[in-house]
Structure formats: structure tokens, C-alpha cells
Design a protein around this motif. Structure first.
Motif, PDB file in Angstrom:
ATOM      1  N   ASN A 111       0.806  -1.230   0.000  1.00 14.56           N
ATOM      2  CA  ASN A 111       0.000   0.000   0.000  1.00 14.56           C
ATOM      3  C   ASN A 111       0.837   1.278   0.000  1.00 14.56           C
ATOM      4  OD1 ASN A 111      -2.460  -1.478   0.079  1.00 14.56           O
ATOM      5  ND2 ASN A 111      -2.242  -1.690   2.301  1.00 14.56           N
ATOM      6  N   GLN A 128       0.572   9.519  -3.764  1.00 14.40           N
ATOM      7  CA  GLN A 128       0.493   8.102  -4.080  1.00 14.40           C
ATOM      8  C   GLN A 128       0.574   7.911  -5.585  1.00 14.40           C
ATOM      9  OE1 GLN A 128      -3.199   6.977  -2.080  1.00 14.40           O
ATOM     10  NE2 GLN A 128      -1.981   5.821  -0.596  1.00 14.40           N
ATOM     11  N   ALA A 131      -1.979   3.509 -10.226  1.00 20.15           N
ATOM     12  CA  ALA A 131      -1.818   2.050 -10.255  1.00 20.15           C
ATOM     13  C   ALA A 131      -0.995   1.554 -11.441  1.00 20.15           C
ATOM     14  CB  ALA A 131      -3.192   1.382 -10.229  1.00 20.15           C
ATOM     15  N   LEU A 134       2.865   0.924 -11.158  1.00 24.07           N
ATOM     16  CA  LEU A 134       3.409  -0.179 -10.363  1.00 24.07           C
ATOM     17  C   LEU A 134       3.375  -1.504 -11.120  1.00 24.07           C
ATOM     18  CD1 LEU A 134       1.805   0.631  -6.888  1.00 24.07           C
ATOM     19  CD2 LEU A 134       4.006   1.394  -7.811  1.00 24.07           C
ATOM     20  N   THR A 163       6.484   7.702 -10.612  1.00 27.28           N
ATOM     21  CA  THR A 163       5.387   7.462  -9.669  1.00 27.28           C
ATOM     22  C   THR A 163       4.987   8.717  -8.911  1.00 27.28           C
ATOM     23  OG1 THR A 163       6.895   6.799  -7.873  1.00 27.28           O
ATOM     24  CG2 THR A 163       6.071   5.041  -9.330  1.00 27.28           C
TER      25      THR A 163
END
Length: 202
Positions: A111, A128, A131, A134, A163
Motif C-alpha cells: 500500500n 500516491q 496504479a 506499479l 510514480t
């Protein structure tokens, strides 16, 4: 040509061949240039820095003796068996009377992969990753962070994929500090690090 290639290869061992302009922060043999609060947690094995613990009641950090401001930092790392939580601190300071450090962290762990965390300061995730960034992550194998800090602009790349693209807008946030490797409190874990190199920016 073959002999010259073998000579070059030998000259690079046991430490990797650094890219032009980059300086190794780890010599592959010992922890010269680094400080540890709990030396038993940190060791060198097979050309890696190893942070290993059965359990800790606090986060622990292996810190560079030198501070850095603007730079590009590259680090290969893994969480053995995808257990635990770790991270790479930068522009960080020691927290008085504590094992903690305060500063930015390129985070590692479930996470948190690919995210930018503010350790012991604002105590929250600042960014963050999306998706898709990653997709190439190997949770129990080797991955590589590229951390670029230039003035108030910070980017993280995980295995070559962006990212985080973050611009600091809060006043008073330090733009210099040490680099540190983390093992997280609370569970048995091993985090390994290698090929740690930095290019200071002017």
C-alpha cells in the motif's frame, strides 16, 4: 579488446560500475560513511547493506554522515519475501531524543510502493502513485528507485516509471539533509540495498 574488457570488469568489482557523474555511497564491503543507532540491525552481506530485525518497538535508520541538497539518487532494494515496510529517506534530520528521523521518504511496502511519505514531520503520504505505474513492481525481488530533488521539486521513479511528481509549497521545509535507509517497527523483516549512488546537482 577482450583483455581490456576483463580489466575494466575487474576494476568494477565488488562495487558496480557507476554511471558518469554518479558517486557510490556504499563501497560494497562495510558501512564506512554511514551511522546507525542500533548497529545490530545493520550489516553488509554479499555486497548489500542488510537491515534485519526480529522485532523492533521503533523505526530504525541507517544514515549517511554527509548531507545532500539537490541530487539524483539511485538505489536498488528489496523486501525479502515481501515482508515488512521500508523506505529511503532524503533531505532528512535526526529527531532529538528519538530513533526517528524527519524528512521525505521514498516508501517501500504494501500500500506504499512508489509513494512519497513525510516521515515524523507531517506524518502523511504526500503523493500516491497511479496504479499503472506499479505494473513492473516485483514485491519480493529487486526494484530500483531514482529520486530527484531539485529546489522544491521532487520526482520518484520506480523501475524507470514515474510514480511521483511533487512540488513543495509549504514554507520552512528543509531542502538539505542526510540520506537514510529504514527498517520499520513491529514485525520481523529484512530489507536489502545495493548499488547506491548519487549525482549532486548544481
Amino acid at each position: 579488446m577482450r583483455v581490456a574488457g576483463l580489466i575494466m570488469l575487474a576494476a568494477c568489482l565488488p562495487v558496480f560500475c557507476a554511471e558518469p557523474g554518479f558517486t557510490p555511497l556504499f563501497n560494497g564491503k562495510n558501512l564506512d560513511g554511514w551511522d546507525a543507532d542500533v548497529p545490530d540491525v545493520w550489516s553488509v552481506r554479499d555486497g548489500m547493506i542488510v537491515g534485519k530485525t526480529a522485532t523492533l518497538n521503533f523505526n530504525d535508520f541507517l544514515r549517511t554522515k554527509k548531507s545532500y541538497g539537490d541530487f539524483i539518487l539511485r538505489v536498488k532494494f528489496r523486501l525479502v519475501d515481501d515482508k515488512g515496510n521500508s523506505g529511503i529517506q532524503f533531505r532528512s534530520k535526526a529527531v532529538p531524543n528519538s530513533h526517528e528521523v524527519s524528512g521525505y521518504q521514498a516508501d517501500c511496502g504494501e500500500n506504499y510502493w512508489g509513494s512519497l511519505y513525510d516521515e515524523s514531520r507531517r506524518k502523511k503520504t504526500l503523493v500516491q502513485p497511479p496504479a499503472p505505474a506499479l505494473a513492473g513492481l516485483d514485491k519480493s525481488g529487486w526494484n530500483e528507485y531514482t529520486i530527484t530533488a531539485r529546489s522544491n521539486h521532487i520526482t520518484l521513479e520506480l523501475n524507470g516509471i514515474r510514480t511521483v511528481d511533487y512540488t513543495e509549497t509549504e514554507p520552512g521545509i528543509d531542502r538539505t539533509g542526510f540520506i537514510a535507509l529504514q527498517v520499520h517497527r513491529g514485525f520481523p523483516m529484512e530489507a536489502d540495498f545495493k548499488d547506491i549512488r548519487i549525482k549532486e546537482l548544481k
